[in-house]
Scaffold this active site. Structure first.
Site, PDB file in Angstrom:
ATOM      1  N   ASP A 145       3.442  -0.855  -3.603  1.00  0.00           N
ATOM      2  CA  ASP A 145       3.668   0.576  -3.429  1.00  0.00           C
ATOM      3  C   ASP A 145       2.630   1.214  -4.342  1.00  0.00           C
ATOM      4  O   ASP A 145       2.787   1.194  -5.573  1.00  0.00           O
ATOM      5  CB  ASP A 145       5.079   0.965  -3.866  1.00  0.00           C
ATOM      6  CG  ASP A 145       5.315   2.462  -3.703  1.00  0.00           C
ATOM      7  OD1 ASP A 145       4.346   3.232  -3.818  1.00  0.00           O
ATOM      8  OD2 ASP A 145       6.464   2.862  -3.484  1.00  0.00           O
ATOM      9  N   HIS A 146       1.554   1.750  -3.770  1.00  0.00           N
ATOM     10  CA  HIS A 146       0.422   2.110  -4.636  1.00  0.00           C
ATOM     11  C   HIS A 146       0.767   3.211  -5.639  1.00  0.00           C
ATOM     12  O   HIS A 146       0.095   3.365  -6.644  1.00  0.00           O
ATOM     13  CB  HIS A 146      -0.833   2.451  -3.817  1.00  0.00           C
ATOM     14  CG  HIS A 146      -0.850   3.842  -3.255  1.00  0.00           C
ATOM     15  ND1 HIS A 146      -0.212   4.187  -2.102  1.00  0.00           N
ATOM     16  CD2 HIS A 146      -1.432   4.979  -3.704  1.00  0.00           C
ATOM     17  CE1 HIS A 146      -0.412   5.469  -1.860  1.00  0.00           C
ATOM     18  NE2 HIS A 146      -1.143   5.982  -2.818  1.00  0.00           N
ATOM     19  N   HIS A 159       7.295   5.794  -1.935  1.00  0.00           N
ATOM     20  CA  HIS A 159       6.739   6.525  -3.083  1.00  0.00           C
ATOM     21  C   HIS A 159       7.755   7.459  -3.748  1.00  0.00           C
ATOM     22  O   HIS A 159       7.909   7.458  -4.963  1.00  0.00           O
ATOM     23  CB  HIS A 159       5.518   7.347  -2.663  1.00  0.00           C
ATOM     24  CG  HIS A 159       4.490   6.570  -1.894  1.00  0.00           C
ATOM     25  ND1 HIS A 159       4.236   5.243  -2.114  1.00  0.00           N
ATOM     26  CD2 HIS A 159       3.640   6.938  -0.903  1.00  0.00           C
ATOM     27  CE1 HIS A 159       3.274   4.825  -1.293  1.00  0.00           C
ATOM     28  NE2 HIS A 159       2.899   5.843  -0.550  1.00  0.00           N
ATOM     29  N   ARG A 189     -10.241 -10.476  12.998  1.00  0.00           N
ATOM     30  CA  ARG A 189     -10.461 -11.132  14.286  1.00  0.00           C
ATOM     31  C   ARG A 189     -11.901 -11.012  14.766  1.00  0.00           C
ATOM     32  O   ARG A 189     -12.503 -11.954  15.235  1.00  0.00           O
ATOM     33  CB  ARG A 189      -9.506 -10.524  15.319  1.00  0.00           C
ATOM     34  CG  ARG A 189      -9.376 -11.422  16.532  1.00  0.00           C
ATOM     35  CD  ARG A 189      -8.238 -11.026  17.368  1.00  0.00           C
ATOM     36  NE  ARG A 189      -8.308  -9.592  17.609  1.00  0.00           N
ATOM     37  CZ  ARG A 189      -7.577  -8.956  18.503  1.00  0.00           C
ATOM     38  NH1 ARG A 189      -6.705  -9.604  19.203  1.00  0.00           N
ATOM     39  NH2 ARG A 189      -7.680  -7.654  18.680  1.00  0.00           N
ATOM     40  N   LYS A 222       2.422  -1.969   2.436  1.00  0.00           N
ATOM     41  CA  LYS A 222       3.406  -1.233   3.191  1.00  0.00           C
ATOM     42  C   LYS A 222       2.848  -0.901   4.563  1.00  0.00           C
ATOM     43  O   LYS A 222       1.628  -0.926   4.706  1.00  0.00           O
ATOM     44  CB  LYS A 222       3.843   0.016   2.442  1.00  0.00           C
ATOM     45  CG  LYS A 222       2.780   1.110   2.365  1.00  0.00           C
ATOM     46  CD  LYS A 222       3.331   2.348   1.767  1.00  0.00           C
ATOM     47  CE  LYS A 222       3.790   3.341   2.793  1.00  0.00           C
ATOM     48  NZ  LYS A 222       2.747   4.261   3.282  1.00  0.00           N
TER      49      LYS A 222
HETATM   50  C1  BG6 Z   1       0.199   6.454   1.829  1.00  0.00           C
HETATM   51  C2  BG6 Z   1       0.655   7.116   3.102  1.00  0.00           C
HETATM   52  O1  BG6 Z   1       1.092   5.447   1.428  1.00  0.00           O
HETATM   53  O2  BG6 Z   1       0.121   7.443   0.806  1.00  0.00           O
HETATM   54  C3  BG6 Z   1      -0.284   8.232   3.507  1.00  0.00           C
HETATM   55  O3  BG6 Z   1       0.700   6.136   4.135  1.00  0.00           O
HETATM   56  C4  BG6 Z   1      -0.447   9.219   2.368  1.00  0.00           C
HETATM   57  O4  BG6 Z   1       0.195   8.904   4.666  1.00  0.00           O
HETATM   58  C5  BG6 Z   1      -0.804   8.477   1.076  1.00  0.00           C
HETATM   59  O5  BG6 Z   1      -1.476  10.115   2.722  1.00  0.00           O
HETATM   60  C6  BG6 Z   1      -0.778   9.443  -0.106  1.00  0.00           C
HETATM   61  O6  BG6 Z   1      -1.246   8.771  -1.248  1.00  0.00           O
HETATM   62  P1  BG6 Z   1      -1.950   9.565  -2.435  1.00  0.00           P
HETATM   63  O7  BG6 Z   1      -2.282   8.509  -3.422  1.00  0.00           O
HETATM   64  O8  BG6 Z   1      -3.155  10.241  -1.847  1.00  0.00           O
HETATM   65  O9  BG6 Z   1      -0.941  10.562  -2.934  1.00  0.00           O
END
Ligand code: BG6
Length: 503
Positions: free
Chosen positions: A185-186, A248, A50, A156
């Site tokens: 979902d990373h 996760h 924005r 997400k």
């Molecule tokens: C994210 C959460 O999806 O994953 C965060 O929103 C969290 O709160 C993070 O810190 C953790 O990811 P990673 O890759 O550091 O284990």
């Protein structure tokens, strides 16, 4: 941007580009792909948000993000310049009826210049309440209408419970076809998470023993040392169950527990994961306190540093009952896993940043060694370490050196960085490249998301209905509330504390 890869011309539009995700994760990942010459020959990025901003100011803020958050930094000024040339910025208010017109003409201008209809990827990196207006804007303008070439990436959180996730799926389903939608979902992009599939199904050694006959229990720990940082407003409305478990941790559980897929096709793999989610025994509201535990950190010391309690964090309600720690006992009602508890736990402000899966095996059926020999006996265990020190370890019993028969415990381990000298890509590098290629294997299908919400929604409802009961505090820097230990102790088990090197 110029590259060797033979991928089709692609334009990536990041909606919500002024947010942290773009600077911290998306652009560093894209830049690393650019450094490795993995992006398409013709590739452009349009940041949309924005607030008004000049292209140069936008590029400068991305540059700072890469310098601070990328594992490789800027690495090469000339390469950064070629990358930045393909980046531009557009100010759009997705809530305004006129929104999107500038985007639409920018897309057309780039394609006219290239002389082709490019693949268009629209990445929604927006807060939950902006998801629908942003998607509607894209649809209204028809910028995402070509199913074969246009994709939508959704970050997400995807909903906040089963009902809202269903509503969002319905909404998106009316605008786009399922094969266009990539729900992120990373965790699924992490190298070691993908390695669980290889470990289980590319080796004939482990699969025969991967069941209730040999396995006693499975523990999944995802621990963080950080608190809520600058995300208090989001986190206080989410909590650990929504933020980490619904996505996760349940994904990790699926990978450990799924049946072998018949092919590497995205849907074959996702079908097997959905089967796991559907087999999770539903939580009965009256028994939830026995199998689900929550806690919130108070002041304490993490990695030698005094830190404040959750309720003292910025943008967190001073009387908040949001959980920053959650632990569960799951049961999977199918032939393979009947009777095997899956313990899951996650929390912020724990003693270490570590994610690992421990698979513990039964005792041998008959112990014939003299009792003195087995005093320090421990069950076999496989540890899948997701981060840090990514790898896999196996604990076995061996004879201790000496003239007497005494058993001891030894570790056989595989460490990624020792076995392969090349650094692993960041999760977002893998995921973004997959979207560009059109491979949906590592993304969540609509039914998967809904099944995961179906699993956790009864817990959310039970916790919401009695906000304070059964709610335990834990000191920052400890492994969570005592109630989590009591939960596993009911089955005569105890948590395995991960071995961790200092951060
Ligand atoms: C994210 C959460 O999806 O994953 C965060 O929103 C969290 O709160 C993070 O810190 C953790 O990811 P990673 O890759 O550091 O284990």
């Amino acid at each position: 941007m110029a590259h060797t890869a033979s991928l089709p011309p692609t334009i990536l539009v990041i909606v919500g580009a002024a947010g942290d995700l773009t600077r911290r994760k998306l652009i560093p990942a894209l830049y690393n792909l650019h450094l490795d010459r993995q992006l398409p020959d013709r590739f452009a990025i349009i940041g949309v948000a924005r607030r008004p901003l000049e292209d140069d100011a936008f590029r400068q803020s991305l540059r700072e993000g890469v310098a601070s958050f990328s594992r490789r930094g800027i690495a090469d000024e000339a390469v950064w310049r070629t990358f930045a040339e393909g980046v531009s910025y557009l100010s759009e208010d997705v809530l305004s009826p006129a929104s999107g017109l500038a985007l639409s003409s920018r897309l057309a201008a780039i394609e006219k210049d290239w002389g082709v209809r490019a693949n268009r990827i629209h990445y929604l990196a927006v807060p939950p309440q902006m998801m629908e207006p942003s998607a509607a804007m894209l649809q209204r303008l028809g910028v995402c209408r070509d199913c074969a070439h246009d994709r939508l990436v959704v970050e997400k959180p995807f909903g906040r419970d089963l009902e809202s996730a269903r509503a969002l799926n319905r909404f998106l389903g009316e605008l786009f076809v399922e094969s266009q939608i990539y729900r992120i979902d990373h965790y699924l992009g992490k190298e070691t998470v993908q390695n669980i599939l290889a470990f289980r199904f590319a080796n004939s050694l482990f699969e025969p023993i991967w069941n209730r006959r040999y396995i006693d229990q499975v523990q999944i720990t995802v621990a963080e040392t950080v608190g809520v940082e600058e995300r208090g407003d989001y986190y206080d409305r989410a909590g650990a169950l929504r933020d980490m478990v619904q996505n996760h941790l349940l994904q990790l559980l699926c990978l450990v527990a799924m049946e072998p897929p018949i092919s590497f096709d995205a849907d074959d793999i996702r079908n097997k994961k959905v089967d796991v989610l559907r087999a999770i025994r539903p939580f009965h509201p009256d028994a939830i306190h026995r199998v689900a535990v929550r806690g919130q950190y108070r002041r304490g010391t993490v990695l030698g540093r005094d830190v404040r309690g959750y309720r003292e964090e910025a943008k967190v309600a001073p009387d908040s009952t949001t959980e920053t720690f959650a632990a569960f006992t799951f049961h999977i009602d199918n032939w393979r896993w009947q009777g095997v508890p899956f313990y899951l736990r996650t929390g912020k402000r724990l003693p270490a940043k570590v994610s690992e899966i421990n698979v513990l095996f039964h005792e041998p059926p008959h112990q014939f060694f003299p009792s003195a020999a087995v005093e320090s006996w421990q069950p076999n265990r496989i540890v899948i370490r997701i981060q840090p020190e990514e790898g896999i370890g196996t604990r076995i019993q061996v004879k201790q050196p000496g003239t007497r028969m005494l058993l001891g415990t030894a570790e056989m381990r595989f460490r990624y960085h020792e076995a392969f000298r090349t650094p692993a890509p960041e999760a977002y590098e893998t995921l973004l490249l997959d979207v560009i290629r059109g491979d949906a294997t590592l993304f969540m299908r609509s039914d998967q998301i809904e099944c995961a919400w179906q699993v956790v929604t009864p817990i959310l409802e039970a916790w919401d209905s009695v906000p304070a009961a059964g709610f335990s505090e834990y000191a920052a820097g400890t492994w969570g509330p005592e109630s989590a230990d009591l939960m596993v102790a009911r089955q005569r088990h105890s948590w395995l504390q991960p071995s961790v090197a200092p951060e």
